[in-house]
Design an enzyme around this catalytic site. Sequence first.
Site, PDB file in Angstrom:
ATOM      1  N   LYS A 198      -1.711 -19.025   4.822  1.00 13.61           N
ATOM      2  CA  LYS A 198      -1.322 -18.347   6.073  1.00 13.61           C
ATOM      3  C   LYS A 198      -2.378 -18.511   7.159  1.00 13.61           C
ATOM      4  CE  LYS A 198       1.241 -14.762   3.552  1.00 13.61           C
ATOM      5  NZ  LYS A 198       1.143 -13.368   3.067  1.00 13.61           N
ATOM      6  N   TYR A 202      -5.213  -7.596   3.789  1.00 15.74           N
ATOM      7  CA  TYR A 202      -4.141  -6.587   3.780  1.00 15.74           C
ATOM      8  C   TYR A 202      -4.676  -5.164   3.861  1.00 15.74           C
ATOM      9  CZ  TYR A 202      -2.444 -10.904   1.921  1.00 15.74           C
ATOM     10  OH  TYR A 202      -2.204 -12.226   1.725  1.00 15.74           O
ATOM     11  N   VAL A 248      -2.764 -14.444  -3.639  1.00 13.37           N
ATOM     12  CA  VAL A 248      -2.518 -13.909  -4.986  1.00 13.37           C
ATOM     13  C   VAL A 248      -2.763 -14.934  -6.101  1.00 13.37           C
ATOM     14  CG1 VAL A 248      -0.959 -12.021  -4.331  1.00 13.37           C
ATOM     15  CG2 VAL A 248      -0.012 -14.283  -4.847  1.00 13.37           C
ATOM     16  N   SER A 293      -1.537 -17.071  -0.222  1.00 14.12           N
ATOM     17  CA  SER A 293      -1.644 -16.591   1.166  1.00 14.12           C
ATOM     18  C   SER A 293      -2.826 -17.154   1.941  1.00 14.12           C
ATOM     19  CB  SER A 293      -1.699 -15.072   1.202  1.00 14.12           C
ATOM     20  OG  SER A 293      -0.403 -14.561   0.991  1.00 14.12           O
ATOM     21  N   TYR A 313       7.794 -21.867   3.752  1.00 11.29           N
ATOM     22  CA  TYR A 313       6.833 -20.807   3.393  1.00 11.29           C
ATOM     23  C   TYR A 313       6.440 -20.938   1.909  1.00 11.29           C
ATOM     24  CZ  TYR A 313       5.115 -16.115   2.325  1.00 11.29           C
ATOM     25  OH  TYR A 313       4.357 -15.060   1.872  1.00 11.29           O
TER      26      TYR A 313
END
Length: 303
Positions: free
Chosen positions: A66, A239, A257, A63, A188
């Site tokens: 992102k 998050y 992760v 991530s 993705y």
Amino acid sequence: MNYQQILVEAAEVARATAGQGRVADYIPALAQVPAEAFGMALATADGELCGVGDWEQPFSIQSISKLFTLVLAIAHGGDALWKGVGREPSGNPFNSLIQLETEHGIPRNPFINAGAIVVTDRLLRLTGDAAGAVRDFLRGESENPSLGTDPEVAASEAAHGHRNAALAHFIASHGNLLGDVDTVLGHYYQHCAITASCRDLALAGLFLARQGSRADGSRLLHRSQAKRVNAIMLTCGTYDAAGEFAYRVGLPGKSGVGGGILAVLPGRATLCAWGPRLDAAGNSVAAMAALDHFTTATGLSIF
Ligand code: GLN
């Protein structure tokens, strides 16, 4: 400031967390990493670079990608992005489906999976190759042409990506995907499966410490855009643990992760720490501890 010495101390603090947390195994190929690896790098806006432990060892950025899809979508397409994705912390796990229905297919923010899928879709429309754009940007900023993608991790995630597929189809059902669902998901998974080291990521994130300016002096983002991306990292980058991260570390940060966390000290430096064992929110236990030590020992944070 003797950054190298502080990184050595931070690594000791990180190693004291050995055994805590669990390596991500919902993507089976990720579970093969050495659980006790640890590395940390620091890059400064004026050109200093140092690191400790496994700081040059590539790992799956997951991530953290992102962050780069977001900045590239903003750089290529500006504020149009915000019609399809919000900017509020979700308070929910990164792969949660729950808000998407009540919020009519507009994900809360660009860093939860749903939001990142929308951003990937827009970047794909803007560039024709979302995953390639992220990889090329990382290669350029880190001056590491061998930085690449792990096809095994991408395939493993695609084979087990039922939640992400559910999110993408739900978003598409609300008319919030421009591209074909499977193509968007493919990009993705590809950008999540990029492998890079702490060194590479610290260098690649430096434009956020330099108010939007890239390594070659050209401008990727306007100053206010860089400020805003840092703000979204602070409020949404880890998050449902973003509050805890701000409390302990006090910097904008983006986790993955794969166990990496990239953090920005605006105006000054970037830090990237990596340790594969994750806490319940999916953030690296060792990287959190190391970054906590760094900001606590130096007094350098945004607060
Ligand atoms: N590729 C991972 C997923 O979609 C990224 C999650 C993460 O790093 N938090 O589940």
